[in-house]
Write a protein that holds these residues in place. Sequence first.
Motif, mmCIF file in Angstrom:
data_model
loop_
_atom_site.group_PDB
_atom_site.id
_atom_site.type_symbol
_atom_site.label_atom_id
_atom_site.label_comp_id
_atom_site.label_asym_id
_atom_site.label_seq_id
_atom_site.Cartn_x
_atom_site.Cartn_y
_atom_site.Cartn_z
ATOM 1 N N ILE A 199 0.834 -1.203 0.000
ATOM 2 C CA ILE A 199 0.000 0.000 0.000
ATOM 3 C C ILE A 199 0.867 1.251 0.000
ATOM 4 C CG2 ILE A 199 -1.596 1.370 1.404
ATOM 5 C CD1 ILE A 199 -2.944 -1.268 2.210
ATOM 6 N N ILE A 200 1.897 1.266 0.845
ATOM 7 C CA ILE A 200 2.794 2.418 0.897
ATOM 8 C C ILE A 200 3.559 2.574 -0.412
ATOM 9 C CG2 ILE A 200 4.826 3.384 2.038
ATOM 10 C CD1 ILE A 200 2.236 3.601 3.632
ATOM 11 N N ALA A 201 4.045 1.480 -0.972
ATOM 12 C CA ALA A 201 4.774 1.546 -2.238
ATOM 13 C C ALA A 201 3.900 2.080 -3.355
ATOM 14 C CB ALA A 201 5.313 0.163 -2.606
ATOM 15 N N PHE A 202 2.602 1.820 -3.293
ATOM 16 C CA PHE A 202 1.660 2.311 -4.301
ATOM 17 C C PHE A 202 1.410 3.805 -4.155
ATOM 18 C CE2 PHE A 202 -2.735 3.191 -5.647
ATOM 19 C CZ PHE A 202 -2.663 2.814 -6.984
ATOM 20 N N LEU A 203 1.364 4.299 -2.911
ATOM 21 C CA LEU A 203 1.037 5.694 -2.663
ATOM 22 C C LEU A 203 2.244 6.624 -2.755
ATOM 23 C CD1 LEU A 203 -1.333 5.292 0.435
ATOM 24 C CD2 LEU A 203 -2.014 5.745 -1.934
ATOM 25 N N LEU A 204 3.433 6.104 -2.530
ATOM 26 C CA LEU A 204 4.598 6.958 -2.329
ATOM 27 C C LEU A 204 5.056 7.761 -3.553
ATOM 28 C CD1 LEU A 204 5.939 7.451 0.328
ATOM 29 C CD2 LEU A 204 7.747 5.853 -0.282
ATOM 30 N N PRO A 205 4.986 7.264 -4.788
ATOM 31 C CA PRO A 205 5.497 8.071 -5.914
ATOM 32 C C PRO A 205 4.881 9.460 -6.003
ATOM 33 C CG PRO A 205 5.142 5.830 -6.629
ATOM 34 C CD PRO A 205 4.578 5.925 -5.227
ATOM 35 N N LYS A 206 3.561 9.575 -5.865
ATOM 36 C CA LYS A 206 2.926 10.890 -5.926
ATOM 37 C C LYS A 206 3.321 11.750 -4.733
ATOM 38 C CE LYS A 206 -1.083 9.494 -8.674
ATOM 39 N NZ LYS A 206 -2.573 9.396 -8.744
ATOM 40 N N TYR B 39 6.884 15.907 -1.214
ATOM 41 C CA TYR B 39 7.622 15.873 0.050
ATOM 42 C C TYR B 39 8.964 15.173 -0.133
ATOM 43 C CZ TYR B 39 2.862 16.730 1.720
ATOM 44 O OH TYR B 39 1.603 17.237 1.907
ATOM 45 N N ARG B 40 9.902 15.525 0.714
ATOM 46 C CA ARG B 40 11.226 14.905 0.677
ATOM 47 C C ARG B 40 11.149 13.468 1.231
ATOM 48 N NH1 ARG B 40 15.436 18.398 3.763
ATOM 49 N NH2 ARG B 40 16.839 16.907 2.741
ATOM 50 N N PRO B 41 11.988 12.570 0.731
ATOM 51 C CA PRO B 41 11.977 11.186 1.221
ATOM 52 C C PRO B 41 12.223 11.076 2.724
ATOM 53 C CG PRO B 41 13.249 11.345 -0.803
ATOM 54 C CD PRO B 41 12.941 12.751 -0.383
ATOM 55 N N SER C 260 12.073 4.688 -1.377
ATOM 56 C CA SER C 260 12.727 5.852 -1.979
ATOM 57 C C SER C 260 14.246 5.738 -2.026
ATOM 58 C CB SER C 260 12.343 7.118 -1.204
ATOM 59 O OG SER C 260 12.803 7.040 0.141
ATOM 60 N N ALA C 261 14.801 4.610 -1.622
ATOM 61 C CA ALA C 261 16.267 4.485 -1.530
ATOM 62 C C ALA C 261 16.940 4.710 -2.880
ATOM 63 C CB ALA C 261 16.643 3.112 -0.972
ATOM 64 N N GLY C 262 16.416 4.090 -3.930
ATOM 65 C CA GLY C 262 17.028 4.230 -5.243
ATOM 66 C C GLY C 262 17.047 5.660 -5.736
ATOM 67 N N LEU C 263 15.986 6.420 -5.435
ATOM 68 C CA LEU C 263 15.938 7.828 -5.843
ATOM 69 C C LEU C 263 17.027 8.630 -5.147
ATOM 70 C CD1 LEU C 263 14.497 10.118 -7.344
ATOM 71 C CD2 LEU C 263 12.952 10.317 -5.383
ATOM 72 N N LEU C 264 17.237 8.398 -3.864
ATOM 73 C CA LEU C 264 18.280 9.118 -3.125
ATOM 74 C C LEU C 264 19.669 8.777 -3.658
ATOM 75 C CD1 LEU C 264 17.027 8.888 0.574
ATOM 76 C CD2 LEU C 264 17.244 10.950 -0.810
#
Length: 400
Positions: free
Chosen positions: A271-278, A283-285, A329-333
Amino acid sequence: MQASSQNTSMWHNTNYIKLLSAQVISLSGTGISSICLALLAYNLAGDNAAMVLSISFAIKMLAYIGLAPIFGVIIHRLPKQKALIALDIIRAVMFISLPFVTQIWQVYVLMFVINACSAGFTPLFQSTLPTILPIKHQYTTALSISRMAYDLEQLLSPLLTALFLLVVSFKSLFIFDAVTFIVSAALILTCKLPQVVSVCSDKISISSVLGNIKNYLNHPSLKSLWFAYLSAASASAMVLVNTVVYVHNILNGNEAQTAIAMMIVGLGSMIIAFLLPKLLDKYRPQRFHWLGMLTLIFAFALGSLTPNWVGYTLVCFAMGVGMSCIQTSAGLLITDACSDNDSGPFFAAHFSLTHFWWLITYLVAGFSVTTWGLSVGYLTMGSLCLMSLISYSYISIYKR
């Protein structure tokens, strides 16, 4: 390829679709094999199965910690497509060998080889994504989808395994696991990946391996991320090592209910992985890292009370939510902290450093519960999460 991908949806990018399919298919085999490995350990060791599993997971982490940095040094020298295919084929051969194991030491050897290949495959796969998805939002979405694939595997693998075991033995499922890696290799073979020419001529050495780790830790955002992963590893270790203990000893449950508990963890994470991209567009990671660590501290505190099914369901769901808040969000950072040319070594350093936490937490989770019981075990792992939160906060506030 990169130019056209900027003007089309990522879902029209056939290379990405093939890589994602390869990941999902191989993950299904990996997830089923984890459950079958537990059954194999019980078949070989009986009441000592938990100890066999703990050692197996520790061997897995040692392979990750020791070999991922080496792969990080040689990543830019490898033909990525051929290397990914070769690592899939080797893993397939190892899984075909597992049904014929008769000694515990053979399990350990095969586990080391399998996870040595995974130590090379994961950073190679992650460093390939930016080359086929150069648009930041698409890459961020791909990272989240990748995370969701891991969580969907955790959600569905117990159910699929239970259905398969109605008609075949668990040893036969190791053959299915091998087939998933062969299919993954075939899909990667059909991809057209951009050719990245390396200009690096440095020799592979211990100093270059340690240099990648040092460069990773020199970035405050990545160093704080590493400490946040201590919380995620603590939760993951507790789930994998002691869910079966909790369900059987506290809730008087069975194998099916153990699978349900694992599915609840995966549901919270997905659920969190689905919501987090938007949300990451606004917001910052780091905001979600704090949320994740606090959620895990709450979950461990509640777990120490050894609640009934209602409370334990909340514990499992919170575990999934907390882990995903930190990991998605690890890969984005990592990508933001380095250029595309050296993202591979950074991903490899992250892979190795974070799995150092898993090595510790697997051992602590097993030892604390075996020695002092589940309540103290939850408090012990919760203390690691608190240490993680304090370290993360200090670096984030004072070291930027």
